[in-house]
Design a protein around this motif. Structure first.
Motif, PDB file in Angstrom:
ATOM      1  N   LEU A  46      38.105   5.205 -66.924  1.00  0.00           N
ATOM      2  CA  LEU A  46      37.405   5.648 -68.138  1.00  0.00           C
ATOM      3  C   LEU A  46      38.305   6.567 -68.963  1.00  0.00           C
ATOM      4  O   LEU A  46      38.376   6.436 -70.194  1.00  0.00           O
ATOM      5  N   ALA A  84      40.800   4.420 -70.626  1.00  0.00           N
ATOM      6  CA  ALA A  84      40.196   3.601 -71.687  1.00  0.00           C
ATOM      7  C   ALA A  84      39.949   4.441 -72.940  1.00  0.00           C
ATOM      8  O   ALA A  84      40.123   3.957 -74.058  1.00  0.00           O
ATOM      9  N   SER A 112      32.927  -0.280 -76.287  1.00  0.00           N
ATOM     10  CA  SER A 112      32.773  -0.185 -74.840  1.00  0.00           C
ATOM     11  C   SER A 112      31.449  -0.804 -74.401  1.00  0.00           C
ATOM     12  O   SER A 112      31.384  -1.504 -73.398  1.00  0.00           O
ATOM     13  N   TRP A 126      35.007   3.299 -76.663  1.00  0.00           N
ATOM     14  CA  TRP A 126      35.422   3.898 -75.391  1.00  0.00           C
ATOM     15  C   TRP A 126      35.571   5.414 -75.504  1.00  0.00           C
ATOM     16  O   TRP A 126      35.311   6.150 -74.560  1.00  0.00           O
ATOM     17  N   THR A 173      32.018   6.656 -75.274  1.00  0.00           N
ATOM     18  CA  THR A 173      31.497   6.529 -73.903  1.00  0.00           C
ATOM     19  C   THR A 173      32.076   7.621 -73.013  1.00  0.00           C
ATOM     20  O   THR A 173      31.372   8.240 -72.217  1.00  0.00           O
ATOM     21  N   HIS A 174      33.359   7.882 -73.185  1.00  0.00           N
ATOM     22  CA  HIS A 174      34.010   8.928 -72.403  1.00  0.00           C
ATOM     23  C   HIS A 174      33.355  10.287 -72.673  1.00  0.00           C
ATOM     24  O   HIS A 174      33.038  11.040 -71.748  1.00  0.00           O
ATOM     25  N   ALA A 192      36.397  -1.301 -67.762  1.00  0.00           N
ATOM     26  CA  ALA A 192      37.150  -0.218 -68.406  1.00  0.00           C
ATOM     27  C   ALA A 192      38.661  -0.389 -68.229  1.00  0.00           C
ATOM     28  O   ALA A 192      39.444   0.050 -69.074  1.00  0.00           O
ATOM     29  N   GLY A 202      39.725  -2.403 -71.043  1.00  0.00           N
ATOM     30  CA  GLY A 202      39.162  -2.034 -72.346  1.00  0.00           C
ATOM     31  C   GLY A 202      38.185  -3.055 -72.889  1.00  0.00           C
ATOM     32  O   GLY A 202      38.132  -3.303 -74.092  1.00  0.00           O
TER      33      GLY A 202
END
Lengths: 543, 543
Positions: B25, B28, B37, B48, B51-52, B252, B255
C-alpha cells in the motif's frame, strides 16, 4: 500466539522455508520440466529437468572437490550455458558464486581472487591464458590458489584437448551417480553471491548478496520486465554483472528459456531473436545503440530493458521502429542490479517522440522488493522537494540491498550511514515522485556556486548530429572554481570544431552550463565499459 | 561473514525489512498515486494516494480506540470498499483482521467472536441485525463483547441514521489529524489475519496467516492470474474467504483498480465489466455457472480464475465463447487461498473442447510461494506413482502455509504431522506431474474394497442433460461395505427417474462405480455454499 507451533519441527518444516533462488530451479524442474531452459548456438538445448539434473551433479562434484558451506567459487566466462548452471550449482553446494568480469586484467583478477579466497575458478576456454596469468601472479602471495576448471565450447565435440586436470563436462558427469543432497542456507540471509564492483577507483569492493535478497529481486525483475509465463530471454547483459540482474534465477520462476550468447554483436542478437522467438532481453545503452545502427526489422515485438545510463531519445525511437519496446531501469551492484524503473504511464503514449524520450530517461519508481527510495540531503538526511530541480543523493533501503562489502566493515558502515544505502548518485525527484539521476556525486561540476549536472550537458551535446560520444568533467578555474570541459568523440568522417559545440550548447541550455573547453578524442573506458571520468578529470586539470 | 553488518542498526535498517503487505500500500501510494484504487457503484472512486491516507487515518482511529499489537479486529461485510481498506488499516494498527462470513448464523458468529476475542467488529449496515443478535448471545458468556462500528452504504449521503456510537466514515475522519506511525510487525511471522473455516463439522477452526506468508502469496496470486501493471480486478470472490485469495493486498502490488461489488449477480458483474473495463476477476464455480447462463457477450477479454471445484467442461466452453479466459486453481484456507493452479500448456490449445475441459479440471502445479506439493500415502508418507491413478493425500509445505489454528495446538500438530500440511483431499498425480483432486478424504466411498471417487461419479452425472446439481455419498451396505448413493437436483420442468440416472452411469463408467441409490431433492449447503455431505451421509445411513 497460542496455536502457532513455530518451534515444533514438524510445523517449521511445513510452514517455514528459508527463501532461496534454489527453489526456483527445483520448481522449474517439476512445473516446466520439458520446456527449454537453455539454448546456445545451433546444437545446445536443455530442458528444465535436464538443467536441474546437471546442476545437482555439478553441486555434488563441487562438494567432492571440498567445496562447502560459505566457500567462494569464482567464474570467468561470457554468457555461455555453464554460467546459468553455475548460478544454481554453486549455491546448491552451499557456496557463494563470484562471477568475475571477463574484461579485467590479470593484476585485478589476482587481487580479487586473493581477496575473495576463491576455492575454485571456472574458466571459459577462451580466457584460459588470462586466468593462468592471474594465478601466476597470485602464487607470489598465496600458497592456496584456486583450482582451475576449464569450460570448453559446449558443442566443440570430444576432440578438444585440455591442459588442466578439471574440465566442466567431466565434472558434471562425475557427479551423476551420487546421492547428493543440496546444502541449503541455514538462514535466508546467508550469502549467495559476491560481485566485485569495478568502481572508478583502483580498489575493488566485494558486494555480498544473500539468498533472501536474490529471491526477492529475481521476482521483482521478472515483474519489471513484464515477463509472463514461459518467456524467451536473450542474454546480452553479462551474467558477471550483478548476476545478470538476478535473471539466471528469475527466468526459472516463469519457466523461461535462456538464450545464451558468447558475443554481443548485432548480427548474433538479431539471428537469435529470430531463431528462438525471443520475447525479452536486457542490454546496456551501448547494446541498444549497436542494435539501432544495425537496423534490421524484427518479425515480432521484443521487450528490451536497459540500465546504466538513460537511453538517448533518438536511439529509443530508432530501435522502437524496428519492433523493440524499450524500458529503462536503474540500480547499482549494491542493489542486486535493478532497484527502480521508469514505469510507463498509459497517458504518455500520445506524447511527441522527444517528450517520450525525456520521460523514459527518468530512473522512475521502486519495485516491490525495495522498501524505499528517496532523494535526500546527504548531511541532514532530509528529503528534497519533489520539484524536478532540487538535487540530493539517491538513497535506497530494503531487502534487496546488499548484505555488505566483504572484509570491509568500514566501507559497509559508510555506505549504510543513517540507515539508508547511499548510492553516490545525485538526482532530483519530480512532481509525480519519479526520480531522475543528474550526476555521480563525485562527477558534478560546481561553477560559480551553481551545480551543473554533467549528464544534462552531455545529453544536449549528444543531440548534435556530429557527435558519437561525449563525457563532461569539471576543469579547475581560478575565477569560477570549476568550468565544464567536454571530451567528444565525433562520428566517422564528420568535421566539427570546438566553437561549434560550445555555440550549440549555448543555444540549448543556460550559458553557465555550456562547456568552456572542448577536446576531441577517444574516451577511456574501464572493464565494464563505463567511461573513466577520473582519467578525464586528471587530463582537464593539466590543460 | 566479515563485512556483513547485520547486527548494526544502520545496516539492518538499510538492508532488512520484515516482509509485509503493508509495504504494498505504501508503495502504491507513491508509484500509482493518482490511479484508481477502488471503485464502487456510480459514485465511489478513490486513488491509491487517497486509499493510503484513509487507511492511515483508520489505523490511527483504531489505535485510539485501544486496539494494539496482536489484537483481533473482525469484519462482517460483503465486498464493499471498506473491506479493501480494512485489509490494510487493521494490520497497520498492529492488529489481526478476522473477516467473518456474512452467511453465518448468530450462533456461529457469537462462537467465533468469543473464540477470537475480537476487540472491534466492523459491520455492514445491512448486517446490523445479524451482528446484534450475535452480540446478544455473546453477552451471555462474556462481559467484553466487541465494540461495534457500522459501515453505511458509501454513497448513501449524510441522511442515514446510526444506532451505534461508532460509524465507519466518522472513524476515518477522526484519525485524520493525528501523527500516527504504523505499528509494523516485529517479526514477519507475526499474525496478520485470522480466517475461520466453516468445515463440515460444527466446530470452526481459526486459521492464522502471517505477514510473510501473506506477502508471498499475494505476489504468487498476481503471477498466477497473469496480472500485468495496473489491471482492473472485479471482486466476485468474497474478501472474507481466505482474505479474497490475498488479492486485497495483491492488487496493490501492481497498482490495480479494485472494482467492489455488494451483490454477486450476473447483471452487476456484466455491467461492472463493461463500465470499468475489467481485465481480471475470480469466482467460485457457481459464479461461472451464473455467468454462463446469463450469456452476455463481452466487449473485451476478461481473465477469470476459479477455484473450489473444477469447472465443468460445458461451462468453460460456454463462458469462453462470451469472451472470458478461464483458469483453474486449488487451495484451502490453510494455504492462504490458492496454492496450485492448472498452468496451461501452449500445446493444449489445439485440443478438442472436451479434452481441454478435462485438462483444465486438474488442480495442476504449485506456485512459487509453495515449497512443495505432493500426493502421498498418509501413513507411510511415500509419494504415489505419477500415473494418474494411484490415490494419495494431497500435502503441501512452504511459506504460504498457515502458522497454525488459533488456540488449538493439537489440531495444528495433526495438520502438520510429518512436516507437511495434510489437506484432507485425495488426489492423483499425472505423468506430467500435475495433481488432480479425486475426493475429500472423508467423502470417498469404499465399495468391495475399491476406492470410488465421488467427484468422478458426480462429474459423469453432471453431464446428464436433466441434472442441475448432484452429490454422491457412501451408503452403508452389508455386502459391499458401502455403495454410492446419489442425491440429485433436476433442472426445472425436467422429469427423470432413478433408473435412468443409474443406467446413464453404467453406460459411462465401470459398473461398480455407478450409484445403487438415487434420491431427488434440493441439496443442503453450509454458509460458504459448500454442499454438506455430512448431512447427506446421515440421510443415506437411515435409508
Amino acid at each position: 500466539m497460542e496455536g502457532v507451533v513455530r518451534s515444533s519441527t514438524a510445523a517449521a518444516a511445513a510452514n517455514y522455508v528459508p527463501l532461496s533462488p534454489i527453489s526456483f530451479l527445483e520448481r522449474a524442474a517439476q512445473v516446466y520440466r520439458d520446456r527449454l531452459s537453455v539454448v546456445y548456438g545451433p546444437n545446445i538445448k536443455y530442458t528444465w529437468e535436464e538443467t536441474h539434473r546437471r546442476c545437482l551433479n555439478l553441486a555434488s562434484a563441487l562438494n567432492r572437490l571440498g567445496v562447502s558451506r560459505g566457500h567462494v567459487v569464482a567464474t570467468l566466462a561470457p554468457n555461455i550455458p555453464a554460467m546459468v548452471e553455475l548460478h544454481f550449482a554453486i549455491p546448491m553446494a552451499g557456496a557463494i558464486i563470484c562471477p568475475l568480469n571477463t574484461r579485467l586484467d590479470p593484476n585485478m583478477l589476482s587481487t580479487i581472487l586473493q581477496h575473495s579466497e576463491a576455492k575454485i575458478l571456472f574458466v571459459d576456454y577462451q580466457l584460459l591464458q588470462l586466468a593462468k596469468e592471474a594465478i601466476l601472479l597470485l602464487k607470489e602471495s598465496t600458497s592456496h590458489p584456486p583450482l582451475l576448471v576449464t569450460i570448453p565450447e559446449p558443442d566443440s565435440g570430444s576432440g578438444y584437448e585440455y591442459e588442466y586436470e578439471y574440465e566442466y563436462e567431466s565434472l558434471v558427469a562425475s557427479g551423476a551417480d551420487s546421492e547428493f543432497s543440496i546444502i541449503r542456507p541455514h538462514d535466508e540471509c546467508d550469502p549467495i553471491s559476491l560481485n566485485y564492483t569495478s568502481g572508478t577507483t583502483s580498489k575493488p569492493k566485494g558486494v555480498l548478496y544473500n539468498h533472501r535478497g536474490a529471491y526477492l529481486n529475481s521476482l521483482a525483475c521478472v515483474f519489471m520486465l513484464g515477463m509472463g509465463e514461459m518467456p524467451t530471454y536473450l542474454w546480452a547483459v553479462p551474467m558477471f554483472h550483478c548476476n545478470g540482474w538476478c535473471l539466471p534465477w528469475g527466468v526459472a520462476v516463469v519457466g523461461g528459456t535462456n538464450v545464451c550468447l558468447r558475443r554481443v554483436d548485432p548480427e548474433h542478437i538479431f539471428d537469435n531473436i529470430v531463431r528462438h522467438k525471443v520475447t525479452h532481453m536486457g542490454g546496456a545503452p551501448t547494446v541498444l545503440n549497436m542494435i539501432a545502427n544495425a537496423y534490421r526489422k524484427l518479425p515480432h515485438k521484443v521487450d528490451i530493458m536497459t540500465a546504466g545510463a538513460p537511453p538517448p531519445a533518438t536511439v529509443i525511437s530508432k530501435i522502437e521502429e524496428l519492433g523493440f519496446r524499450v524500458s529503462h531501469a536503474y540500480g547499482l551492484t549494491e542493489t542486486y542490479g535493478l532497484g527502480t524503473w521508469c514505469l510507463w504511464k498509459p497517458e504518455w503514449d500520445s506524447l511527441a517522440t522527444e517528450e517520450k524520450g525525456r520521460l523514459k530517461a527518468r530512473q522512475g519508481v521502486k519495485h516491490f522488493g525495495v522498501e524505499d527510495v528517496d532523494v535526500k540531503d546527504p548531511t541532514t538526511m532530509e528529503s528534497v522537494k519533489h520539484d524536478g530541480k532540487s538535487i540530493g543523493e539517491i538513497m535506497l533501503r530494503g531487502n534487496t540491498i546488499m548484505s555488505g562489502y566483504l572484509k570491509d566493515p568500514r566501507a559497509t558502515e559508510e555506505a549504510f550511514a543513517g540507515g539508508w544505502f547511499r548510492s553516490g548518485d545525485l538526482g532530483v525527484r519530480h512532481v509525480d515522485g519519479y526520480i531522475e539521476v543528474k550526476d555521480r556525486l563525485k562527477d558534478i561540476v560546481i561553477s560559480g556556486g551553481e551545480n551543473i549536472s554533467t549528464i544534462e550537458v552531455e545529453s544536449v551535446i549528444y543531440r548534435h548530429k556530429g557527435v558519437l560520444e561525449v563525457a563532461v568533467v569539471g576543469r579547475p578555474d581560478d575565477h569560477w572554481g570549476q568550468t565544464p570541459c567536454a571530451f567528444v568523440k565525433l562520428k566517422q568522417g564528420v568535421e566539427v570544431n570546438a566553437q561549434e559545440i560550445i555555440d550549440y550548447c549555448r543555444d540549448h541550455m543556460p550559458h553557465y552550463m555550456a562547456p568552456r573547453t572542448v577536446i576531441f578524442q577517444d574516451l577511456p573506458r574501464n572493464s565494464t565499459g563505463k567511461i573513466e571520468k577520473s582519467v578525464l578529470r586528471e587530463k582537464a586539470k593539466k590543460l
